[in-house]
Design an enzyme around this catalytic site. Structure first.
Site, PDB file in Angstrom:
ATOM      1  N   ARG A  78       0.942  -1.247   0.087  1.00  0.00           N
ATOM      2  CA  ARG A  78      -0.010  -0.022   0.073  1.00  0.00           C
ATOM      3  C   ARG A  78       1.039   1.281  -0.130  1.00  0.00           C
ATOM      4  NH1 ARG A  78      -2.756   3.238   4.678  1.00  0.00           N
ATOM      5  NH2 ARG A  78      -3.918   4.563   3.765  1.00  0.00           N
ATOM      6  N   HIS A 123      -3.204  10.927   0.705  1.00  0.00           N
ATOM      7  CA  HIS A 123      -2.746  10.601   2.214  1.00  0.00           C
ATOM      8  C   HIS A 123      -1.982  11.782   2.573  1.00  0.00           C
ATOM      9  CE1 HIS A 123      -1.037   7.255   4.871  1.00  0.00           C
ATOM     10  NE2 HIS A 123      -0.756   8.193   5.507  1.00  0.00           N
ATOM     11  N   GLU A 168      -7.518   8.358   6.172  1.00  0.00           N
ATOM     12  CA  GLU A 168      -7.745   9.168   7.722  1.00  0.00           C
ATOM     13  C   GLU A 168      -8.140  10.455   7.427  1.00  0.00           C
ATOM     14  OE1 GLU A 168      -4.400   8.648  10.264  1.00  0.00           O
ATOM     15  OE2 GLU A 168      -4.526   6.306  10.329  1.00  0.00           O
ATOM     16  N   ASN A 302      -7.441   1.493   9.824  1.00  0.00           N
ATOM     17  CA  ASN A 302      -6.194   1.811  10.493  1.00  0.00           C
ATOM     18  C   ASN A 302      -6.381   1.716  12.169  1.00  0.00           C
ATOM     19  OD1 ASN A 302      -5.417   2.300   8.058  1.00  0.00           O
ATOM     20  ND2 ASN A 302      -4.758   4.423   8.302  1.00  0.00           N
ATOM     21  N   TYR A 304      -4.346   1.413  15.986  1.00  0.00           N
ATOM     22  CA  TYR A 304      -3.111   1.709  16.686  1.00  0.00           C
ATOM     23  C   TYR A 304      -3.259   1.391  18.146  1.00  0.00           C
ATOM     24  CZ  TYR A 304      -0.726   3.248  12.390  1.00  0.00           C
ATOM     25  OH  TYR A 304      -0.110   3.309  11.291  1.00  0.00           O
ATOM     26  N   GLU A 361      -3.569  -0.360   7.992  1.00  0.00           N
ATOM     27  CA  GLU A 361      -2.228   0.203   9.083  1.00  0.00           C
ATOM     28  C   GLU A 361      -2.383  -0.401  10.347  1.00  0.00           C
ATOM     29  OE1 GLU A 361      -1.260   4.244   9.306  1.00  0.00           O
ATOM     30  OE2 GLU A 361      -1.942   4.660   7.009  1.00  0.00           O
TER      31      GLU A 361
HETATM   32  C1  FCB Z   1      -1.467   7.214  10.716  1.00  0.00           C
HETATM   33  C2  FCB Z   1      -0.865   7.579   9.323  1.00  0.00           C
HETATM   34  C3  FCB Z   1       0.272   7.121   8.724  1.00  0.00           C
HETATM   35  C4  FCB Z   1       1.517   6.927  10.035  1.00  0.00           C
HETATM   36  C5  FCB Z   1       0.765   6.233  11.194  1.00  0.00           C
HETATM   37  C6  FCB Z   1       1.803   6.117  12.290  1.00  0.00           C
HETATM   38  O1  FCB Z   1      -2.222   7.841  11.481  1.00  0.00           O
HETATM   39  O2  FCB Z   1      -2.068   7.309   8.305  1.00  0.00           O
HETATM   40  O3  FCB Z   1       0.830   7.950   8.053  1.00  0.00           O
HETATM   41  O4  FCB Z   1       1.824   8.223  10.383  1.00  0.00           O
HETATM   42  O5  FCB Z   1      -0.394   7.003  11.699  1.00  0.00           O
END
Ligand code: FCB
Length: 457
Positions: A78, A123, A168, A302, A304, A361
């Site tokens: 990607r 992006h 995002e 995405n 985290y 992500e």
């Molecule tokens: C996300 C972004 C990516 C990267 C990660 C850590 O928010 O999409 O570009 O910075 O965080």
């Protein structure tokens, strides 16, 4: 012994990057400045005043980066297209051939190596020329995005079959217009923040048919950063704050896209504080929500961390004691909370009936660098991936339809306002010499992919 596997045979195992974070070469081939070129050169905006002028110099070193992907064993990559390489100021009527050629070559070599390209159109690094005419809060940008999507898919659509319109939108809308950590760096401007979010989603909906018409049998979707949010205590104050947080972070995007409606409680909350007035919502025109909710082929997710939400508006002493325990954190300070990906995916299935997900992500920042033997023992990253993939597997067992996973990131890169201080890569990058060294997590992921996720450890 027969081992049971949940990841289907042709599961997509990938890694992700984005143009501004890796490419460098800000003026090569006639590229115009992006908002990130301008923002990163504004003093004080980026840690250590770093910028992406060189970053990983992927613009020149991409063949060697494809070799790294090949050896890693990923079957998909990607990446994003830098909009101002294709339309240097945004408003040209014809695309810049040299920009198209760069990505065309990249796509060809990926395909020669059996790596499926997943292309993100936006992006965040939009042409500065479009920022100057008002950026995302100005409805005119919608047509410019559609034009850019049309030309890019017209050129690459015979070979690229996976398209992500935006990455995002929350980061652009909230971090760009409320917090000021991303371009254009405005603070507490909710009217512009909401208009930006709306036009991002509207342009997504309008670009879908254009992309489909240029790219037969393709899948088109959008990537959202989503999480699971919990109140920090059982007080009503924290519950209210958490409802608003979930509203502005998750539902402000999911509801228009999947239910063709905005979450009224978010607007109510903002109105009750005089952060918006009724007329500030005039950017929502008849039919916009129908366009925004155009059926997509997938949702990119995405993930985290989770949000543990405290009401910051009241005095601590009037609130209940926090009773949610916060787990270990990565070097970025983000809590590691693997069950959050499970909870999120189950919610997307149950509340939004999302039936095709790619995790576009997932990853973590750790500073581990080469030891005296040149090895990078990033065991904490391995643990992060391992624990999140186990939760992903559990969600698939419980009926979530997820067909792919992309590690963030293929290599260390320019982490936006954090500059080069946060490293998310499977591959270490020496930003002085451009040397790339695969970390232990790279070899772990290689093994994981080669067994299609059977051997999770
Ligand atoms: C996300 C972004 C990516 C990267 C990660 C850590 O928010 O999409 O570009 O910075 O965080």
């Amino acid at each position: 012994m027969h081992k049971q596997n949940t990841f289907q045979k042709n599961f997509i195992w990938g890694a992700a990057t984005s143009s501004y974070q890796i490419e460098g070469a800000p003026t090569a081939g006639g590229k115009g400045p992006s908002v990130w070129d301008i923002f990163s050169h504004s003093p004080g905006k980026i840690k250590n005043n770093d910028n992406g002028d060189i970053a990983c110099n992927h613009y020149e070193l991409w063949p060697q980066d494809i070799t790294l992907m090949k050896e890693l064993g990923i079957n998909a990559y990607r990446f994003s297209i830098s909009w101002p390489r294709i339309f240097p100021t945004g408003i040209e009527s014809k695309p810049n051939q040299s920009g198209l050629d760069f990505y065309s070559k990249l796509v060809d070599v990926l395909l020669e190596n059996n790596i499926t390209p997943f292309v993100t159109l936006n992006h965040w690094d939009i042409p500065q020329g479009l920022e100057e005419i008002g950026g995302w809060p100005n409805r005119e940008i919608v047509n410019e995005f559609v034009k850019y999507s049309y030309h890019t898919s017209n050129h690459l659509g015979d070979r690229v079959k996976y398209w992500i319109t935006h990455n995002e939108p929350w980061c652009v809308s909230y971090l760009g217009y409320v917090i000021g950590r991303k371009p254009p760096g405005l603070i507490q401007n909710w009217p512009k923040s909401l208009a930006a979010a709306h036009h991002l989603m509207l342009s997504h909906g309008m670009a879908i048919p254009e992309i489909r018409s240029n790219s037969d049998n393709s899948e088109v979707g959008i990537t959202l950063n989503l999480n699971t949010a919990v109140p920090a205590s059982d007080s009503k104050y924290d519950e209210d704050a958490c409802r608003f947080y979930d509203g502005q972070f998750n539902r402000l995007y999911l509801n228009p896209l999947y239910k063709s409606e905005y979450p009224d409680d978010v607007f109510e909350y903002l109105r009750s504080r005089d952060w918006i007035s009724q007329s500030d919502l005039n950017f929502i025109k008849d039919d916009d929500l129908n366009i925004i909710s155009t059926k997509t082929d997938f949702l990119g997710v995405n993930y985290y961390s989770r949000g543990v939400i405290r009401n910051e508006e009241i005095d601590e002493k009037n609130n209940h004691t926090r009773n949610v325990e916060i787990g270990e954190k990565t070097d970025f300070g983000w809590e590691i909370y693997p069950p959050g990906i499970y909870d999120l995916l189950i919610r997307l299935k149950n509340e939004y009936s999302v039936n095709n997900i790619y995790i576009t992500e997932n990853g973590c920042s750790y500073g581990d660098g080469p030891n005296s033997e040149g090895k990078i023992r990033d065991t904490r990253r391995i643990k992060y991936f391992d624990s999140h993939l186990k939760e992903l597997k559990r969600s698939i067992q419980d009926g979530v339809q997820c067909n792919g996973y992309f590690a963030w990131s293929l290599m260390d890169n320019f982490e936006w306002a954090e500059g080069f201080s946060q490293r998310f890569g499977l591959v270490w990058v020496d930003f002085e010499t451009q040397e790339r060294i695969p970390k232990d997590s790279y070899y772990w992921y290689q093994k994981f992919i080669s067994s299609n996720g059977i051997e999770v450890k």
